[in-house]
Scaffold this active site. Sequence first.
Site, short mmCIF file in Angstrom:
data_model
loop_
_atom_site.label_atom_id
_atom_site.label_comp_id
_atom_site.label_asym_id
_atom_site.label_seq_id
_atom_site.Cartn_x
_atom_site.Cartn_y
_atom_site.Cartn_z
N GLY A 31 -14.72 -32.00 -10.13
CA GLY A 31 -14.52 -30.91 -11.42
C GLY A 31 -12.84 -31.54 -11.23
N ASN A 32 -12.37 -32.18 -11.99
CA ASN A 32 -10.69 -31.67 -11.55
C ASN A 32 -9.94 -30.80 -12.80
OD1 ASN A 32 -11.03 -33.95 -13.29
ND2 ASN A 32 -11.35 -34.61 -11.65
N GLY A 48 -10.53 -34.52 -3.32
CA GLY A 48 -11.46 -33.76 -2.48
C GLY A 48 -11.53 -32.11 -1.76
N SER A 77 -8.87 -37.98 -8.15
CA SER A 77 -9.82 -39.44 -8.89
C SER A 77 -9.33 -39.91 -10.06
CB SER A 77 -10.77 -40.22 -7.85
OG SER A 77 -11.92 -39.09 -8.28
N GLU A 78 -9.73 -39.12 -10.97
CA GLU A 78 -9.94 -38.35 -12.71
C GLU A 78 -8.52 -38.96 -13.43
OE1 GLU A 78 -12.64 -39.94 -13.40
OE2 GLU A 78 -14.07 -39.33 -12.76
N HIS A 97 -11.67 -31.21 -16.61
CA HIS A 97 -13.31 -31.87 -16.49
C HIS A 97 -14.24 -31.27 -15.39
CE1 HIS A 97 -16.17 -35.04 -15.24
NE2 HIS A 97 -15.21 -35.19 -14.32
N HIS A 99 -18.62 -30.14 -14.70
CA HIS A 99 -19.57 -30.97 -14.34
C HIS A 99 -21.17 -29.16 -14.90
CE1 HIS A 99 -19.27 -33.88 -11.64
NE2 HIS A 99 -18.23 -34.43 -12.51
N HIS A 160 -22.36 -37.53 -16.47
CA HIS A 160 -21.29 -37.29 -15.48
C HIS A 160 -20.49 -35.55 -16.58
CE1 HIS A 160 -17.18 -38.28 -14.12
NE2 HIS A 160 -17.26 -37.64 -13.76
ZN ZN Z 1 -16.49 -36.01 -12.32
#
Ligand code: ZN
Length: 216
Positions: A31-32, A48, A77-78, A97, A99, A160
């Site tokens: 997630g982010n 991370g 990374s997103e 974001h 999961h 995703h």
């Molecule tokens: Zn994701």
Amino acid sequence: MIREDSQRLIAEFIRVCQKLHRAGLIAATDGNVSCRFSAELLYITPSGLPKGDLQAGDILTVDMEGLVVEGSRKPSSEIRMHLLVYRNRPDVFAIVHAHPPMLTALTLAGIPFQADCLPEVWLTIGSVPTAPYATPSTEEVPQSIAPFLESHEALLLERHGSLTFGRTLNEAYLRLEKLEHAAHTLFYAYLLKQKMPLPLSLEAMKKLEELGKMGM
Ligand SMILES: [Zn+2]
């Protein structure tokens, strides 16, 4: 509206990350989360790290090009997905974001999320399309969500997870919580009936539209 109280915003940011973990909407380093801090700056989660353990000093400040302005870690990374949303939606101040297991399972099963079955979901969030599969952390992700950005407050990402927007971090989080809860309800209805429930009638939808116009 530009949020200026950075301490309060960071505290809300950390609270939302902890709630995501506690509610099982993310696992490990999944997630982010991001939010606007000013017209040109965003707060975003680092890559991370488990979101449930984040400290104030872990949160990065980045500009609208994704360059780190403050913080020593690497941004999520997103980040390209977040930047695309902010560039296209001036009304969005926060993005989550995650999961979520049931919503993600729907995309694995190839079943669209039927927001029009549940009046409160339809009234407060509206339709929730599924963006086609894209390789996580690549340019494919912003490309896959681009056609759905206008006029949606939430998307599912095939195989995703989810993407929810809000005028505040808490609103983006609560939209996700509501959708995952609704996905469980739809699943139970499916188990009981052996098929997906029917959408609301046109008459019921019309009444909801009227309520929406009244700001309810
Ligand atoms: Zn994701």
